[in-house]
Each structure stands twice: as structure tokens, then as C-alpha cells.
Design an enzyme around this catalytic site. Structure first.
Site, PDB file in Angstrom:
ATOM      1  N   LYS A 180       1.173  -1.471  -0.564  1.00 42.04           N
ATOM      2  CA  LYS A 180      -0.091   0.191  -0.453  1.00 42.04           C
ATOM      3  C   LYS A 180       1.126   0.919   0.119  1.00 42.04           C
ATOM      4  CE  LYS A 180      -1.984  -0.779   4.415  1.00 42.04           C
ATOM      5  NZ  LYS A 180      -1.759  -2.453   4.677  1.00 42.04           N
ATOM      6  N   ARG A 207      -9.701   0.869   9.201  1.00 49.79           N
ATOM      7  CA  ARG A 207      -9.564  -0.343   9.576  1.00 49.79           C
ATOM      8  C   ARG A 207     -10.247  -1.349  10.297  1.00 49.79           C
ATOM      9  NH1 ARG A 207      -3.413   0.370   9.020  1.00 49.79           N
ATOM     10  NH2 ARG A 207      -2.054  -1.142   9.790  1.00 49.79           N
ATOM     11  N   ARG A 254      12.521  -6.625   4.110  1.00 52.64           N
ATOM     12  CA  ARG A 254      12.344  -5.372   5.011  1.00 52.64           C
ATOM     13  C   ARG A 254      12.962  -4.823   6.319  1.00 52.64           C
ATOM     14  NH1 ARG A 254       6.196  -2.028   5.156  1.00 52.64           N
ATOM     15  NH2 ARG A 254       5.770  -2.794   6.994  1.00 52.64           N
ATOM     16  N   ARG A 289      11.702  -0.465  12.502  1.00 51.88           N
ATOM     17  CA  ARG A 289       9.729  -0.212  13.171  1.00 51.88           C
ATOM     18  C   ARG A 289       9.802  -0.791  14.133  1.00 51.88           C
ATOM     19  NH1 ARG A 289       5.334   0.025   8.418  1.00 51.88           N
ATOM     20  NH2 ARG A 289       4.457  -1.073  10.213  1.00 51.88           N
ATOM     21  N   ARG A 314      -0.816  -8.021  13.594  1.00 52.07           N
ATOM     22  CA  ARG A 314      -1.070  -7.381  12.600  1.00 52.07           C
ATOM     23  C   ARG A 314      -2.060  -8.853  11.885  1.00 52.07           C
ATOM     24  NH1 ARG A 314       4.761  -5.065  11.740  1.00 52.07           N
ATOM     25  NH2 ARG A 314       3.696  -4.115   9.505  1.00 52.07           N
TER      26      ARG A 314
END
Ligand code: ADP
Length: 194
Positions: free
Chosen positions: A13, A88, A127, A136, A147
């Protein structure tokens, strides 16, 4: 142009939003980025959100709804926006509908990026590996699993929600970035002509 990009963590996204910003001159409204900024700045919202986010859970609806409501009042949103990571939950989607109705605006299209979960894990691991240590707080195996679970239970119902309103278009997010981008452009063009 007002669109929602919907998809699980790691679906692309953010990558696609940034490209749309460059090509179409609209703004990207990423609630994840906004919340991370609040955490970094140590604002009251940031203090409340910090641990929730690190665990991979959702920040309360009323907080994110308030953030988005303020943000879309800003003049740079007049030309349109891409919502990335919002809504969400069904409650957030309903709040967004109410916000848009009040401003006499509507969404052009909701684009779902469909991806498979095994590939998502690999992407996020990448990532992490490529970040050179600056990761992160929620980019770790445990938070990612959370998540994904939160996505399945709280966010995936939005696919049905927007299918019912007739605003949903699903795209295969497993294709190369450029191919996904080309499909998104096609969908946006079609929705502008409709
Ligand atoms: P992802 O990589 O999972 O798409 P984001 O950068 O969009 O992550 O968001 C990171 C975290 O910020 C989420 O796991 C959640 O804790 C919080 N968050 C972001 N957007 C929302 C939202 N709309 N509602 C509740 N929490 C949110």
C-alpha cells in the site's frame, strides 16, 4: 481523486501510494505514518499509541478517526487523497462515510491489494533485513503475526463492506510493483470515467 488502498501489512500500500502521489499530485494519508510521527514527537496521542502499535494491535478508533477528520480539512486535501491504512475497522469505515457525507464528498474507488500470507512474511523479513538496523518497532515476527491476525479479524470485513457499496475493485498484489501500479492506474481511470 479520493481512493482507499486496502490490504494486509506488507501488501504494498505504501509503495503504491507514494507512486500515486508523484503521478497524480494527490496526498497520501497514512494513519501508520501519522501515528509514528506522533510517537516520535511524544505527543499525548503518541504516548497512548506507542505500546499498542509495537504490539501490532489497533489504536482505538476514536483516536485515528479524529486524526483523519482533522487531516482531511487541510487545504492540500482539496485535490484528493489516498487513504493508506485507514479505515481498518468497520466502525472507522462508517465514521469515514459520515465525514465524507458531511463534506458532500464521495470516494471514487476502494482498491484491495490481494496477497498471500507466506509472501507477506518474506516481504516484511526483507524490509527488516534491508533496513540496516533501523527497524520499525512493529517489524518483528511476533508483532507481524499479530498484525496479520488483526487484519483478518478486524480489517478484512471491509472487503465485504465495500463490495456491498459497489466501490470495491480487487487487484492481484503478487505481481511486480510496476504491474500492480499499471492495474491501479487502469482502475482509477475507469472510475474517473464512470
Ligand atoms: P502496516 O505495515 O501494518 O500496514 P501501518 O504503518 O499502516 O502498518 O500501521 C502501523 C500500526 O499503526 C498498526 O499496526 C496500528 O497499531 C496503527 N494504526 C495505523 N492505522 C490505524 C488505524 N486506521 N486504526 C488503528 N490503528 C492504526
Amino acid at each position: 481523486m479520493r481512493i482507499i488502498l486496502l490490504g494486509p501489512p506488507g501488501a504494498g500500500k505504501g509503495t503504491q501510494s507514494k507512486r500515486l502521489v508523484e503521478r497524480h499530485g494527490v496526498v497520501q494519508l497514512s494513519t501508520g505514518d501519522m501515528l509514528r510521527a506522533a510517537v516520535a514527537a511524544g505527543t499525548p496521542i503518541g504516548l497512548e499509541a506507542k505500546d499498542i502499535m509495537a504490539r501490532g494491535q489497533l489504536v482505538p478508533d476514536e483516536i485515528v478517526v479524529a486524526i483523519v477528520a482533522d487531516r482531511i480539512e487541510e487545504p492540500d486535501c482539496a485535490r484528493g487523497f489516498i487513504l493508506d491504512g485507514f479505515p481498518r475497522t468497520v466502525a472507522q469505515a462508517e465514521a469515514l462515510d459520515a465525514m465524507l457525507l458531511e463534506k458532500n464528498l464521495s470516494l471514487d474507488v476502494v482498491i484491495e491489494l490481494k496477497v498471500d500470507e507466506v509472501a507477506l512474511l518474506a516481504r516484511v523479513e526483507n524490509r527488516i533485513a534491508e533496513s540496516g538496523g533501523e527497524v520499525r518497532a512493529d517489524d518483528n515476527a511476533e508483532a507481524l503475526a499479530k498484525r496479520l491476525e488483526v487484519y483478518r479479524s478486524q480489517t478484512a470485513p471491509l472487503v465485504e463492506y465495500y463490495a456491498e457499496t459497489g466501490q470495491l475493485v480487487s487487484i492481484d498484489g503478487m505481481q511486480p510493483i510496476e504491474a500492480v501500479a499499471a492495474e491501479i492506474d487502469k482502475v482509477i481511470k475507469a472510475s474517473a470515467e464512470a
